[in-house]
Write an enzyme that holds these catalytic residues in place. Structure first.
Site, mmCIF file in Angstrom:
data_model
loop_
_atom_site.group_PDB
_atom_site.id
_atom_site.type_symbol
_atom_site.label_atom_id
_atom_site.label_comp_id
_atom_site.label_asym_id
_atom_site.label_seq_id
_atom_site.Cartn_x
_atom_site.Cartn_y
_atom_site.Cartn_z
ATOM 1 N N HIS A 495 0.705 -0.955 0.304
ATOM 2 C CA HIS A 495 -0.233 0.009 0.141
ATOM 3 C C HIS A 495 0.559 1.566 0.276
ATOM 4 O O HIS A 495 0.704 2.621 -0.614
ATOM 5 C CB HIS A 495 -0.968 0.058 1.114
ATOM 6 C CG HIS A 495 -1.635 0.977 1.415
ATOM 7 N ND1 HIS A 495 -3.308 1.054 1.218
ATOM 8 C CD2 HIS A 495 -1.599 2.727 2.093
ATOM 9 C CE1 HIS A 495 -4.087 2.543 1.250
ATOM 10 N NE2 HIS A 495 -2.166 2.831 2.435
ATOM 11 N N GLU A 496 1.624 1.575 0.945
ATOM 12 C CA GLU A 496 2.739 2.578 1.161
ATOM 13 C C GLU A 496 3.575 2.418 -0.360
ATOM 14 O O GLU A 496 3.390 4.151 -0.590
ATOM 15 C CB GLU A 496 3.323 2.842 2.671
ATOM 16 C CG GLU A 496 2.602 2.785 3.552
ATOM 17 C CD GLU A 496 2.045 3.965 3.595
ATOM 18 O OE1 GLU A 496 2.200 5.161 3.252
ATOM 19 O OE2 GLU A 496 0.565 4.043 4.367
#
Length: 713
Positions: A495-496
């Site tokens: 995600h990051e």
């Protein structure tokens, strides 16, 4: 999660990107491709060994944090901010003296960049640097730059120089689309600060902005403040679950995963007990936001906050949430029935399902149906393997590789921070990612992405490469094994990294719209899309190997893990709809027709389905009301867009290079330089409706969604 700041009319944000030129994605004419460095090393191995910290400072001169020479010591922040302020004064004079035209926008953007390069860097250092002296110096730099921004936001001559450009239709028509949008965004940011009002109202707007900032800070602190209660008021057998302070118990959270029902109930009722000071702070914050919105020409704060987003207005958000709630209703009821059945099975004496129960009992249902104990998965997800998996994915999709680069002396704030070079196969170096992944004392417990420097085309034709930080909180390697991630940690890493690649993959002309500096309901799309890749066996199988035996992660284990995420997912999504609805009501028409607690009670029972608990006030712990005021729905809308992009473009083949290049060209390339719905249309080849968004979210709940379920063993 994005960590962003907004510097009034000069906006500072969260990342970096690129425009399309001469019909292709590549280097701008006259901008050289960055050369490949022979010092780059494979990314996977760099994360599976501890850094040789003692060797870092042996050779070469000290360069300072992020390679900024002044920041080799805390005192350097004073030098950096003074130089930024001096440069800003020069640029203000130039902006006011420049004849209206494209150069006006370029000077505005350079002014914004000059301040943001200090403010964004200081924003990160003040919370993440392990040394108090650096944190304090960075805090002071933020205050100093903030004061300058307040001055600029009330500089009528500066505002009028931009107004003169936008008032001339011939000039506006001569601007390219990106330049025109950036000019309009600068103007929008100015006017929501009230600079277009008469002097008395302008002063009122400034006072309201200052008051809102103070109340936001105060409310945010209060959302995490622990509650003390005398030990004698709680049953003795649950004391051990809480922190003790003399004769008191300290409750610092909801203890949502505690197996003991009474522990969860006590934590819920104590932690959410109304605090009069926090209640007044929230009421004042909502009232002042409404006053400011009306002062600058909007009927509600929500109308002001949603301008320029995918949704555009609160009416569309309300329609989205109501339709989604209707579609979820039957599924959520079934989820609650399942949880109620599990509670009856484990606790027959008290089987009524209460708001403190869903996280625990949904977890118990998942554990009973699927063997997804994290310890079974961790050996397959070493950090190095996961990083190599990301490298493989980006290389196949986008022609981009990640390389470990040795930082110079003083360049990083902790010896376990890794520096990555992001390199395109034909365009060369695109930017740098600093990976602050490991746990340490006093480090914030949050996974997020910070912009340190945004990308932009400089006046000399060179491109200012983006620099970002990814912050996670994962354990160090042990003596016997590398750092091993749980499936949740692995998904968070993907995600990051989605945010980081949004920052890297492009070349916008203006840093004001670089990468993740785009509307909130679009900013999470690239990061959530990466979650879909992280849950696809075809992707996972490329890197998930047992760190000792080399055995690949069995397909059935990935299938079970993904299938388990659908358990009670409708109830979880319904909870998000409740939060988003509450946020819209709070930021809608004022004065509010009831107290914030009465609105909470009414909305919870109408939208969520579980009863309100008397003498609780969950809204006083709703920290997102500060950073996501009137925009909490953004998580759901971004997920809907990501789901549609995944299903229509990448589900058939997650490594499809043509789809990857199109994603870069139509979405990532533009940052905030185009209206978000145009980006969505460009990728999907259609303009999605509210019903399309709702259907995308609901279809994700179907157990046969991922293709790898079809033949899982």
């Amino acid at each position: 999660m994005l960590c962003a700041r907004r510097l009034g009319g000069l906006g500072a944000g969260v990342a970096a990107l690129r425009p399309r030129l001469a019909g292709r994605l590549g280097c701008r004419a006259g901008v050289r491709a960055r050369r490949v460095s022979t010092s780059w090393a494979p990314v996977g191995a760099a994360f599976d060994v501890r850094p040789q910290g003692r060797l870092r400072g042996v050779f070469g001169e000290r360069r300072g944090l992020f390679g900024v020479p002044e920041l080799s010591a805390p005192e350097g922040f004073q030098v950096a901010q003074e130089e930024a302020l001096r440069r800003a004064e020069v640029l203000v004079q130039r902006a006011c003296a420049t004849p209206a035209g494209p150069e006006t926008v370029r000077v505005f953007d350079e002014l914004s960049d000059t301040l943001c390069r200090v403010a964004d860097l200081a924003d990160f250092v003040k919370i993440a640097h392990p040394e108090p002296a650096f944190r304090e110096a960075a805090e002071e730099a933020c205050r100093s730059i903030g004061t300058m921004v307040e001055r600029l936001n009330t500089n009528v001559e500066l505002y009028q120089s931009l107004q003169k450009l936008l008032a001339d239709k011939t000039l506006v028509d001569s601007l390219d689309a990106e330049t025109r949008r950036v000019a309009e965004l600068f103007m929008f940011d100015f006017e929501i600060s009230g600079i277009h009002l008469d002097e008395e109202k302008r002063k009122r707007a400034v006072d309201l902005n200052v008051r809102i900032l103070d109340l936001s800070s105060q409310f945010l602190m209060g959302t995490n403040f622990p509650v003390k209660i005398e030990k004698r008021l709680l049953p003795e057998h649950i004391h051990r679950h809480f922190v003790h302070d003399g004769s008191h118990i300290v409750v610092d959270g909801l203890h949502a995963e505690a197996p003991d029902d009474l522990v969860r109930e006590a934590a819920y009722k104590i932690f959410l007990y109304p605090n009069a000071g926090q209640l007044k702070c929230l009421e004042d914050l909502l009232r002042n936001r409404d006053l400011l919105a009306k002062l600058v020409g909007y009927s509600t704060f929500s109308h002001r906050a949603l301008q320029g987003t995918i949704a555009q207005n609160p009416e569309t958000v309300t329609q989205f949430l109501e339709k989604l709630s209707d579609k979820l209703s039957e599924r959520a009821v079934k989820d609650f029935e399942m949880m109620r059945g599990m509670k009856m099975k484990l606790n027959p004496q008290n089987s009524e399902l209460m708001p403190w129960d869903p996280p625990y009992y949904s977890g118990m249902i998942r554990a009973e149906r699927y063997n997804i104990e994290p310890s079974l998965y961790c050996p397959f997800f070493s950090l190095g393997a996961c990083m190599e998996g990301l490298n493989i994915l980006f290389n196949k999709l986008l022609g981009v590789s990640l390389y470990a680069e040795q930082p110079a002396k003083g360049e990083v704030w902790c010896e376990d921070v890794r520096k990555l070079a992001v390199v395109h196969e034909s365009e060369g170096l695109l930017g740098h990612i600093y990976c602050d992944f490991f746990q340490r004392a006093e480090k914030p417990h949050q996974d997020c992405h910070f912009t340190i420097r945004g990308g932009r085309l400089k006046a000399d034709g060179e491109y200012q490469l983006p620099v970002v930080v990814l912050m996670l909180n994962i354990p160090h390697s042990s003596r016997n094994s590398p750092t091993l991630l749980t499936p949740g940690m692995m998904e968070n890493l993907f995600h990051e990294m989605g945010h980081a690649m949004h920052s890297m993959l492009g070349r916008t002309r203006y840093q004001h719209v670089t990468g993740t500096r785009c509307p909130t309901d679009f900013a999470e799309v690239p990061s959530i899309l990466m979650e879909y890749f992280s849950n696809d066996y075809r992707v996972v199988s490329q890197f998930a190997r047992h760190y000792e035996t080399g055995q690949p992660l069995p397909k059935a284990m990935v299938s079970r893990l993904c299938e388990s995420k659908k358990v009670c997912a409708a109830a979880d999504m319904q909870l998000q709809v409740f939060y988003a609805t509450l946020d819209q009501i709070y930021h809608g028409k004022h004065p509010l027709r009831k107290s914030t607690t009465d609105i909470l009670k009414e909305t919870q029972e109408k939208v969520y389905g579980l009863p309100y608990v008397p003498n609780t006030a969950w809204q006083l712990r709703f920290s997102h009301l500060v950073g996501y005021g009137a925009k909490y729905y953004s998580y759901l809308m971004s997920r809907a867009v990501a789901s549609m992009v995944w299903k229509e473009c990448f589900l058939p083949d997650p490594f499809n290079r043509a789809a990857g290049e199109r994603y870069r060209r139509e979405v990532l390339a533009h940052g905030g330089g185009r209206e978000p719905m145009l980006l969505v249309q460009g990728m999907l080849q259609k303009c999605p409706s509210v019903d399309d968004f709702v259907d995308a979210l609901v279809s994700d709940l179907d157990l046969d969604f991922e293709t790898f379920f079809m033949d899982s063993q």
